[in-house]
Design a protein around this motif. Structure first.
Motif, PDB file in Angstrom:
ATOM      1  N   GLU A  67      -7.202  -3.564   1.826  1.00 50.89           N
ATOM      2  CA  GLU A  67      -6.085  -2.645   1.626  1.00 50.89           C
ATOM      3  C   GLU A  67      -5.842  -2.370   0.140  1.00 50.89           C
ATOM      4  OE1 GLU A  67      -4.644  -1.098   4.280  1.00 50.89           O
ATOM      5  OE2 GLU A  67      -6.299  -2.137   5.274  1.00 50.89           O
ATOM      6  N   PHE A  68      -6.036  -3.377  -0.692  1.00 56.62           N
ATOM      7  CA  PHE A  68      -5.912  -3.162  -2.139  1.00 56.62           C
ATOM      8  C   PHE A  68      -6.924  -2.113  -2.609  1.00 56.62           C
ATOM      9  CE2 PHE A  68      -4.349  -7.790  -2.951  1.00 56.62           C
ATOM     10  CZ  PHE A  68      -3.156  -7.487  -2.322  1.00 56.62           C
ATOM     11  N   ALA A  69      -8.113  -2.152  -2.021  1.00 56.61           N
ATOM     12  CA  ALA A  69      -9.147  -1.186  -2.389  1.00 56.61           C
ATOM     13  C   ALA A  69      -8.701   0.229  -2.050  1.00 56.61           C
ATOM     14  CB  ALA A  69     -10.454  -1.529  -1.682  1.00 56.61           C
ATOM     15  N   LYS A  70      -8.035   0.393  -0.918  1.00 51.25           N
ATOM     16  CA  LYS A  70      -7.615   1.721  -0.472  1.00 51.25           C
ATOM     17  C   LYS A  70      -6.537   2.323  -1.368  1.00 51.25           C
ATOM     18  CE  LYS A  70      -8.711   0.680   4.354  1.00 51.25           C
ATOM     19  NZ  LYS A  70      -8.147   0.405   5.715  1.00 51.25           N
ATOM     20  N   CYS A  71      -5.690   1.461  -1.939  1.00 53.31           N
ATOM     21  CA  CYS A  71      -4.600   1.991  -2.770  1.00 53.31           C
ATOM     22  C   CYS A  71      -4.866   1.810  -4.263  1.00 53.31           C
ATOM     23  CB  CYS A  71      -3.268   1.360  -2.389  1.00 53.31           C
ATOM     24  SG  CYS A  71      -3.175  -0.425  -2.598  1.00 53.31           S
ATOM     25  N   GLY A  72      -6.035   1.262  -4.628  1.00 56.04           N
ATOM     26  CA  GLY A  72      -6.448   1.210  -6.023  1.00 56.04           C
ATOM     27  C   GLY A  72      -5.718   0.203  -6.884  1.00 56.04           C
ATOM     28  N   ALA A  73      -5.409  -0.975  -6.347  1.00 54.35           N
ATOM     29  CA  ALA A  73      -4.783  -2.019  -7.167  1.00 54.35           C
ATOM     30  C   ALA A  73      -5.721  -2.404  -8.305  1.00 54.35           C
ATOM     31  CB  ALA A  73      -4.460  -3.238  -6.314  1.00 54.35           C
ATOM     32  N   ARG A 130       0.835  -1.207   0.000  1.00 51.36           N
ATOM     33  CA  ARG A 130       0.000   0.000   0.000  1.00 51.36           C
ATOM     34  C   ARG A 130       0.866   1.253   0.000  1.00 51.36           C
ATOM     35  NH1 ARG A 130      -4.643   1.669   4.485  1.00 51.36           N
ATOM     36  NH2 ARG A 130      -5.104   3.713   3.565  1.00 51.36           N
ATOM     37  N   GLU A 131       1.951   1.241   0.770  1.00 49.38           N
ATOM     38  CA  GLU A 131       2.864   2.388   0.803  1.00 49.38           C
ATOM     39  C   GLU A 131       3.455   2.653  -0.576  1.00 49.38           C
ATOM     40  OE1 GLU A 131       7.194   3.521   2.805  1.00 49.38           O
ATOM     41  OE2 GLU A 131       5.983   1.910   3.660  1.00 49.38           O
ATOM     42  N   ARG A 132       3.832   1.599  -1.263  1.00 53.42           N
ATOM     43  CA  ARG A 132       4.403   1.748  -2.597  1.00 53.42           C
ATOM     44  C   ARG A 132       3.385   2.308  -3.582  1.00 53.42           C
ATOM     45  NH1 ARG A 132       7.650  -4.091  -2.803  1.00 53.42           N
ATOM     46  NH2 ARG A 132       9.716  -3.244  -2.229  1.00 53.42           N
ATOM     47  N   PHE A 133       2.183   1.759  -3.568  1.00 47.23           N
ATOM     48  CA  PHE A 133       1.170   2.168  -4.531  1.00 47.23           C
ATOM     49  C   PHE A 133       0.645   3.577  -4.263  1.00 47.23           C
ATOM     50  CE2 PHE A 133      -0.381  -2.293  -6.068  1.00 47.23           C
ATOM     51  CZ  PHE A 133       0.773  -2.405  -6.820  1.00 47.23           C
ATOM     52  N   GLU A 134       0.487   3.932  -3.003  1.00 47.37           N
ATOM     53  CA  GLU A 134      -0.085   5.240  -2.689  1.00 47.37           C
ATOM     54  C   GLU A 134       0.862   6.384  -3.047  1.00 47.37           C
ATOM     55  OE1 GLU A 134      -1.269   4.944   1.400  1.00 47.37           O
ATOM     56  OE2 GLU A 134      -3.314   4.323   0.852  1.00 47.37           O
ATOM     57  N   ALA A 135       2.132   6.086  -3.239  1.00 43.95           N
ATOM     58  CA  ALA A 135       3.099   7.112  -3.615  1.00 43.95           C
ATOM     59  C   ALA A 135       3.100   7.405  -5.116  1.00 43.95           C
ATOM     60  CB  ALA A 135       4.502   6.686  -3.178  1.00 43.95           C
ATOM     61  N   LEU A 136       2.291   6.659  -5.873  1.00 43.98           N
ATOM     62  CA  LEU A 136       2.314   6.760  -7.330  1.00 43.98           C
ATOM     63  C   LEU A 136       1.246   7.711  -7.853  1.00 43.98           C
ATOM     64  CD1 LEU A 136       2.581   2.928  -8.029  1.00 43.98           C
ATOM     65  CD2 LEU A 136       4.463   4.577  -8.088  1.00 43.98           C
ATOM     66  N   ASP A 137       1.465   8.200  -9.075  1.00 43.29           N
ATOM     67  CA  ASP A 137       0.449   9.002  -9.742  1.00 43.29           C
ATOM     68  C   ASP A 137      -0.775   8.144 -10.039  1.00 43.29           C
ATOM     69  OD1 ASP A 137       2.087  11.191  -9.692  1.00 43.29           O
ATOM     70  OD2 ASP A 137       2.835  10.929 -11.738  1.00 43.29           O
TER      71      ASP A 137
END
Length: 286
Positions: free
Chosen positions: A174-180, A133-140
């Motif tokens: 958690e995937f839902a929160k970071c938009g996987a 989640r930390e990795r994904f949330e840092a992305l555009d």
């Protein structure tokens, strides 16, 4: 545009050697931006099998992102299984068990779901999900986010739910929160595509689940050997399934998805000969 080749369940120690060169040639023709291998590189996690897998991976295009599977943990050597279960994988394949690849179009996070205690089943824990989640949330927001595990988050309707990765519901929240967007896996030796919205209720969020069959193992479980190629181009995804036809890996089917206001919608499902099959809508939101 990015092309991701998705291989799984190579099972060196029980491979059909006749498939190795044709598979490599097909992957080279596709010219992928990234080669993903979703686990079970070996049959019994023996040193010679890992060496053979490493030698074969070295003939495939790079970059590569590889995660272990349950067969990459020793089964019969109890000491190795519980003291250092992934020693062979780390030594010969990669020391990184939760690898990550990102560019300006895609981000791919690998998660190790193989565990000593579960024999064949897999698990995902809170620390792994927090890192992802930390990795994904840092992305555009425009970047397509892809998760790679060995064990699946979704299954065909006729399969036992025990084959799902343990703690899947926690991970999906958690995937839902970071938009996987895409969840790639293997394990079943079967090709399968579905939407997590059919299994999980997460406020309208869904991800597209894509399972690869076994690329090279002799244990086909009723299906020919196969692998996936996923083309990501902005708001479009094309999923190509390549299948062994007895002499080569050839395009078996192609499915296309477009991102719309309500999410991803399947807009075409064609066989290799160009015949159009009935389409099913798969929506990804959140």
């Amino acid at each position: 545009m990015r092309m991701v080749v998705h291989l799984s369940d190579l099972h060196f120690g029980r491979v059909d050697d006749a498939l190795l060169a044709p598979l490599r040639e097909c992957v080279e023709r596709i010219d992928p931006s990234l080669v993903v291998v979703s686990g079970d590189l070996t049959q019994r996690a023996r040193s010679g099998q890992f060496k053979a897998a490493r030698e074969y991976l070295d003939t495939l295009p790079r970059p590569q992102l590889v995660v272990p599977g349950n067969h990459d943990i020793p089964l019969h050597n109890v000491f190795k299984r519980f003291v250092n279960p992934l020693k062979g994988f780390r030594r010969h394949i990669t020391a990184e068990l939760d690898p990550f690849f990102a560019d300006d179009e895609i981000a791919v996070a690998g998660v190790n779901t193989a565990r000593s205690l579960t024999i064949k089943d897999g698990r995902i824990n809170q620390d792994q999900v927090a890192l992802l989640r930390e990795r994904f949330e840092a992305l555009d927001a425009h970047i397509t986010k892809i998760v790679v595990t060995h064990h699946p988050f979704d299954l065909p309707q006729d399969k036992d739910n025990d084959d799902l990765v343990w703690r899947a519901k926690m991970a999906m929240r958690e995937f839902a929160k970071c938009g996987a967007d895409l969840l790639l896996s293997g394990h079943m030796h079967l090709h399968h595509v579905g939407s997590t919205s059919d299994r999980y209720e997460l406020g309208g969020y869904a991800a597209l689940t894509i399972q690869a069959g076994t690329a090279t193992s002799t244990r086909g479980r009723g299906e020919n050997n196969s692998f996936n190629a996923i083309c990501v181009h902005g708001d479009e995804i094309r999923l190509d399934r390549y299948q062994w036809d007895g002499s080569a890996f050839s395009l078996h089917s192609s499915r296309r998805y477009e991102r719309e206001a309500q999410g991803w919608r399947e807009v075409a499902a064609q066989g290799a000969q160009g015949s159009t099959a009935p389409t099913e809508t798969v929506t990804l939101t959140g």
